[in-house]
Motif scaffolding. Structure first.
Motif, mmCIF file in Angstrom:
data_model
loop_
_atom_site.group_PDB
_atom_site.id
_atom_site.type_symbol
_atom_site.label_atom_id
_atom_site.label_comp_id
_atom_site.label_asym_id
_atom_site.label_seq_id
_atom_site.Cartn_x
_atom_site.Cartn_y
_atom_site.Cartn_z
ATOM 1 N N LEU A 1 1.348 -0.870 -0.189
ATOM 2 C CA LEU A 1 0.235 -0.101 0.301
ATOM 3 C C LEU A 1 0.650 1.469 -0.190
ATOM 4 O O LEU A 1 0.456 2.509 0.086
ATOM 5 C CB LEU A 1 -0.694 0.037 1.206
ATOM 6 N N ASN A 2 2.487 0.552 0.102
ATOM 7 C CA ASN A 2 2.934 2.641 0.669
ATOM 8 C C ASN A 2 2.802 2.975 1.275
ATOM 9 O O ASN A 2 3.108 4.529 1.083
ATOM 10 C CB ASN A 2 2.931 2.927 -0.990
ATOM 11 N N ASP A 3 2.079 3.105 2.389
ATOM 12 C CA ASP A 3 1.926 3.778 3.690
ATOM 13 C C ASP A 3 2.790 3.072 4.964
ATOM 14 O O ASP A 3 1.738 2.394 5.605
ATOM 15 C CB ASP A 3 0.438 3.576 3.691
ATOM 16 N N PRO A 4 3.767 3.119 5.152
ATOM 17 C CA PRO A 4 4.797 3.019 5.982
ATOM 18 C C PRO A 4 3.820 2.914 7.466
ATOM 19 O O PRO A 4 3.915 4.844 7.384
ATOM 20 C CB PRO A 4 6.000 2.491 5.757
ATOM 21 N N ILE A 5 4.288 2.601 8.420
ATOM 22 C CA ILE A 5 3.821 2.563 9.538
ATOM 23 C C ILE A 5 4.730 2.579 10.729
ATOM 24 O O ILE A 5 5.205 1.276 10.482
ATOM 25 C CB ILE A 5 2.053 2.836 10.374
ATOM 26 N N GLY A 6 5.054 3.062 11.664
ATOM 27 C CA GLY A 6 5.763 3.504 12.653
ATOM 28 C C GLY A 6 5.458 2.103 13.456
ATOM 29 O O GLY A 6 4.657 1.361 14.237
ATOM 30 N N MET A 7 6.482 1.128 14.511
ATOM 31 C CA MET A 7 5.975 0.152 15.459
ATOM 32 C C MET A 7 5.281 0.502 16.558
ATOM 33 O O MET A 7 4.765 0.053 16.824
ATOM 34 C CB MET A 7 7.390 0.101 15.929
ATOM 35 N N TRP A 8 5.591 1.810 16.690
ATOM 36 C CA TRP A 8 4.635 2.055 18.209
ATOM 37 C C TRP A 8 2.882 2.759 17.666
ATOM 38 O O TRP A 8 2.276 2.171 18.312
ATOM 39 C CB TRP A 8 5.298 3.870 18.553
ATOM 40 N N THR A 9 2.663 3.197 16.221
ATOM 41 C CA THR A 9 1.921 3.153 15.561
ATOM 42 C C THR A 9 1.178 1.641 15.475
ATOM 43 O O THR A 9 -0.107 1.384 16.028
ATOM 44 C CB THR A 9 1.858 3.666 14.293
ATOM 45 N N LEU A 10 1.774 0.599 15.436
ATOM 46 C CA LEU A 10 1.289 -0.770 14.974
ATOM 47 C C LEU A 10 1.156 -1.382 15.857
ATOM 48 O O LEU A 10 0.066 -1.495 16.469
ATOM 49 C CB LEU A 10 2.599 -1.249 14.415
ATOM 50 N N PHE A 11 1.502 -0.405 16.829
ATOM 51 C CA PHE A 11 0.982 -1.936 18.434
ATOM 52 C C PHE A 11 -0.082 -0.689 18.974
ATOM 53 O O PHE A 11 -0.804 -1.606 19.461
ATOM 54 C CB PHE A 11 2.613 -0.805 19.740
ATOM 55 N N VAL A 12 -0.240 0.374 18.678
ATOM 56 C CA VAL A 12 -1.490 1.275 19.642
ATOM 57 C C VAL A 12 -2.431 0.709 18.665
ATOM 58 O O VAL A 12 -3.270 0.466 19.037
ATOM 59 C CB VAL A 12 -1.131 2.615 19.382
ATOM 60 N N THR A 13 -2.693 0.424 16.845
ATOM 61 C CA THR A 13 -3.933 0.129 16.213
ATOM 62 C C THR A 13 -3.543 -1.059 16.330
ATOM 63 O O THR A 13 -5.199 -2.196 16.485
ATOM 64 C CB THR A 13 -3.250 0.322 15.059
#
Length: 206
Positions: free
Chosen positions: A158-170
């Motif tokens: 999707l070419n929409d990388p997210i950070g580890m913290w965002t991944l954890f929270v999401t």
């Protein structure tokens, strides 16, 4: 010597014939769990980015009750049906579903069921503690694979990388409490169902 070989062949054939009814029963129960997993996909509560369903309850039970072989088979059959086009996933079905960020959970169902089944198989006392340990291990595997898949699809497809913290929270914070509760419910259900199934449905799960 020829007589011994013929006798062993007859005994082996007789044993295979004896195992056939048990194998058919296990395949039938596996198919039942595949249907329950599919139904669980539609018993859901909307959660942003990560739908909450009863699938993990049934996939965990499959591993706990059917063992690593047939528990995994139930989950793999569900995945194959969805990829073949049947709308059994939370968002439909079809081969393109592998590019959905949440498809990793479906892969995790099969791997987690295998881990749960192996833990129960190797445990000595099949009580609540063992089933809970296996269920929590199942949950952990689903989260690890699911979150890794989510991050990879977002970053590379999707070419929409997210950070580890965002991944954890999401992907972790909103659902972990409910999934731990479902693991405990699965363990409690397994304690009650395992003796009856072991005696009547499958003498040797796995």
């Amino acid at each position: 010597m020829v007589y011994c070989i013929q006798r062993n062949r007859k005994q082996g054939g007789f044993q295979m014939e004896q195992n056939k009814p048990a194998n058919i029963r296990m395949l039938t129960v596996s198919a039942l769990f595949t249907a329950l997993i599919a139904v669980g996909a539609f018993i859901r509560i909307p959660v942003p980015m990560w739908p909450f369903t009863l699938q993990t309850l049934f996939t965990t039970l499959a591993g706990l009750l059917l063992g690593p072989r047939y528990g995994t088979l139930s989950c793999v059959a569900y995945m194959v049906l969805g990829l073949a086009g049947l709308p059994v996933f939370t968002g439909g079905g079809g081969p393109q579903y592998i590019f959905q960020p949440t498809f990793g959970c479906i892969v995790g169902f099969a791997v987690g069921a295998w881990f749960a089944g192996m833990i129960v198989r190797r445990g000595r006392a099949r009580g609540f503690r063992l089933f809970l340990l296996a269920a929590l291990a199942d949950t952990a595997v689903v989260y690890v694979i699911g979150m890794a898949w989510f991050w990879c699809v977002k970053a590379f497809y999707l070419n929409d990388p997210i950070g580890m913290w965002t991944l954890f929270v999401t992907c972790f914070v909103p659902t972990i409490g409910v999934d731990v509760l479902k693991a405990a419910l699965a363990a409690g259900a397994a304690v009650r169902l395992a003796p009856a199934l072991s005696a009547r449905v499958y003498p040797k799960a796995g």
